[in-house]
Design a protein around this motif. Sequence first.
Motif, mmCIF file in Angstrom:
data_model
loop_
_atom_site.group_PDB
_atom_site.id
_atom_site.type_symbol
_atom_site.label_atom_id
_atom_site.label_comp_id
_atom_site.label_asym_id
_atom_site.label_seq_id
_atom_site.Cartn_x
_atom_site.Cartn_y
_atom_site.Cartn_z
ATOM 1 N N ILE A 54 28.399 -39.948 -42.890
ATOM 2 C CA ILE A 54 29.266 -39.468 -43.660
ATOM 3 C C ILE A 54 29.478 -40.345 -43.929
ATOM 4 O O ILE A 54 30.613 -41.640 -44.080
ATOM 5 N N ALA A 55 29.245 -40.781 -45.172
ATOM 6 C CA ALA A 55 29.999 -41.948 -46.896
ATOM 7 C C ALA A 55 31.562 -41.846 -46.564
ATOM 8 O O ALA A 55 32.087 -40.329 -46.758
ATOM 9 N N HIS A 56 32.138 -42.537 -46.750
ATOM 10 C CA HIS A 56 33.858 -42.443 -46.541
ATOM 11 C C HIS A 56 34.468 -41.787 -47.505
ATOM 12 O O HIS A 56 35.099 -41.283 -47.730
ATOM 13 N N HIS A 57 33.233 -42.074 -49.032
ATOM 14 C CA HIS A 57 34.465 -41.435 -50.222
ATOM 15 C C HIS A 57 34.403 -39.699 -50.188
ATOM 16 O O HIS A 57 34.270 -39.216 -51.102
ATOM 17 N N HIS A 58 32.951 -39.487 -49.735
ATOM 18 C CA HIS A 58 32.369 -37.819 -49.856
ATOM 19 C C HIS A 58 33.927 -37.348 -49.095
ATOM 20 O O HIS A 58 34.497 -37.631 -48.308
ATOM 21 N N GLY A 59 33.813 -36.413 -50.478
ATOM 22 C CA GLY A 59 35.303 -34.831 -49.847
ATOM 23 C C GLY A 59 34.752 -33.863 -50.637
ATOM 24 O O GLY A 59 34.416 -34.050 -51.462
ATOM 25 N N PRO A 60 36.188 -33.235 -50.565
ATOM 26 C CA PRO A 60 37.000 -33.611 -49.795
ATOM 27 C C PRO A 60 36.624 -32.760 -48.332
ATOM 28 O O PRO A 60 35.455 -32.468 -48.422
ATOM 29 N N VAL A 61 37.445 -32.871 -47.436
ATOM 30 C CA VAL A 61 37.189 -32.337 -45.998
ATOM 31 C C VAL A 61 37.839 -31.509 -45.353
ATOM 32 O O VAL A 61 39.018 -31.371 -45.401
ATOM 33 N N MET A 62 37.691 -30.267 -45.150
ATOM 34 C CA MET A 62 37.850 -29.055 -44.545
ATOM 35 C C MET A 62 38.002 -28.870 -42.527
ATOM 36 O O MET A 62 36.207 -29.102 -42.202
ATOM 37 N N VAL A 63 38.904 -29.007 -42.524
ATOM 38 C CA VAL A 63 39.069 -28.483 -41.374
ATOM 39 C C VAL A 63 39.700 -27.746 -40.790
ATOM 40 O O VAL A 63 40.769 -27.126 -41.010
ATOM 41 N N THR A 64 39.155 -26.616 -39.630
ATOM 42 C CA THR A 64 39.564 -25.667 -39.520
ATOM 43 C C THR A 64 39.974 -25.554 -37.609
ATOM 44 O O THR A 64 38.959 -25.935 -36.929
ATOM 45 N N VAL A 65 40.558 -24.944 -37.547
ATOM 46 C CA VAL A 65 40.855 -24.947 -35.710
ATOM 47 C C VAL A 65 41.014 -23.477 -35.516
ATOM 48 O O VAL A 65 41.818 -22.688 -36.075
ATOM 49 N N GLU A 66 40.048 -22.782 -34.984
ATOM 50 C CA GLU A 66 40.583 -21.179 -34.300
ATOM 51 C C GLU A 66 41.390 -20.875 -33.268
ATOM 52 O O GLU A 66 40.549 -21.394 -31.855
ATOM 53 N N ARG A 139 47.854 -25.590 -28.246
ATOM 54 C CA ARG A 139 47.018 -25.232 -27.226
ATOM 55 C C ARG A 139 47.474 -24.600 -26.455
ATOM 56 O O ARG A 139 46.514 -23.610 -25.856
ATOM 57 N N ALA A 140 48.572 -24.620 -26.163
ATOM 58 C CA ALA A 140 49.327 -24.385 -25.343
ATOM 59 C C ALA A 140 49.206 -21.908 -24.741
ATOM 60 O O ALA A 140 49.373 -21.350 -24.369
ATOM 61 N N PHE A 141 49.484 -21.814 -26.472
ATOM 62 C CA PHE A 141 49.117 -20.752 -27.315
ATOM 63 C C PHE A 141 47.958 -20.072 -26.965
ATOM 64 O O PHE A 141 46.936 -18.672 -26.848
ATOM 65 N N HIS A 142 46.963 -20.948 -26.468
ATOM 66 C CA HIS A 142 45.514 -20.186 -27.230
ATOM 67 C C HIS A 142 45.163 -19.881 -25.393
ATOM 68 O O HIS A 142 44.948 -20.272 -24.171
ATOM 69 N N LEU A 143 43.930 -18.603 -25.424
ATOM 70 C CA LEU A 143 43.879 -17.952 -24.418
ATOM 71 C C LEU A 143 42.084 -18.494 -24.638
ATOM 72 O O LEU A 143 41.296 -18.861 -25.009
ATOM 73 N N GLY A 144 41.923 -18.236 -22.549
ATOM 74 C CA GLY A 144 40.197 -19.369 -22.423
ATOM 75 C C GLY A 144 40.677 -20.122 -22.016
ATOM 76 O O GLY A 144 41.052 -21.181 -21.461
ATOM 77 N N GLU A 145 39.365 -20.808 -21.348
ATOM 78 C CA GLU A 145 38.859 -21.611 -20.535
ATOM 79 C C GLU A 145 38.945 -22.952 -21.638
ATOM 80 O O GLU A 145 38.975 -24.114 -21.073
ATOM 81 N N GLU A 146 38.242 -22.550 -22.627
ATOM 82 C CA GLU A 146 37.641 -23.482 -23.747
ATOM 83 C C GLU A 146 38.600 -23.691 -24.904
ATOM 84 O O GLU A 146 39.496 -23.453 -25.015
ATOM 85 N N PRO A 147 39.228 -25.180 -24.814
ATOM 86 C CA PRO A 147 39.865 -25.520 -26.208
ATOM 87 C C PRO A 147 39.821 -24.571 -26.945
ATOM 88 O O PRO A 147 38.594 -24.295 -27.766
ATOM 89 N N PRO A 148 40.464 -24.781 -28.298
ATOM 90 C CA PRO A 148 40.272 -23.947 -29.399
ATOM 91 C C PRO A 148 39.369 -24.631 -30.027
ATOM 92 O O PRO A 148 39.231 -25.993 -30.299
ATOM 93 N N LEU A 149 37.807 -24.420 -31.146
ATOM 94 C CA LEU A 149 37.721 -24.537 -32.002
ATOM 95 C C LEU A 149 37.641 -24.944 -33.049
ATOM 96 O O LEU A 149 38.179 -24.557 -34.215
#
Length: 161
Positions: A54-66, A139-149
């Motif tokens: 990914i080139a540094h100028h590419h964007g915008p970048v969207m991050v989602t955490v489920e 993350r302490a609110f997140h249920l399940g063994e895996e971390p939030p996606l």
Amino acid sequence: GQVASLTSVRTSLACSAVAGAILLLLTQRLKVGSRSDHDLTPGQWQAPETAFPIAHHHGPVMVTVEYRIDPARAAEFASVMQESRRAWLRNGVMAWELFGDVSDPGRYFEYFVDESWAAYLRRNHRVSASHVALRERKRAFHLGEEPPLVTRCVAKPVARA
């Protein structure tokens, strides 16, 4: 301007210089905001693995955490997420929102946008211990063994018709 119109430009400049020096002395001990609750020690962060360069100028970048949380703790979760919002915006993201799934009351998405891949990497390299602690509280609110996606997406240019 008012002093210059009543006297002269020379007098107004002298008055502003004296006033500036006096204000500097009076405000030396004042602090803007309290940072005592923020641990600014550098935190640990690992750059994400990407499937392609990914080139540094590419964007915008969207991050989602489920997150999957207990709906009975939704108000408490929302309060911590307000802190998250302030932290992300203070650290330079362009946008931040928390979305709840209308068909599943325990499913939430935190989303934020950085201007470019370089801005995303730079912000994450500046992460502090305070931010890491906030991430652990979320993350302490997140249920399940895996971390939030966590999903990271880079905008793709689209031909305009």
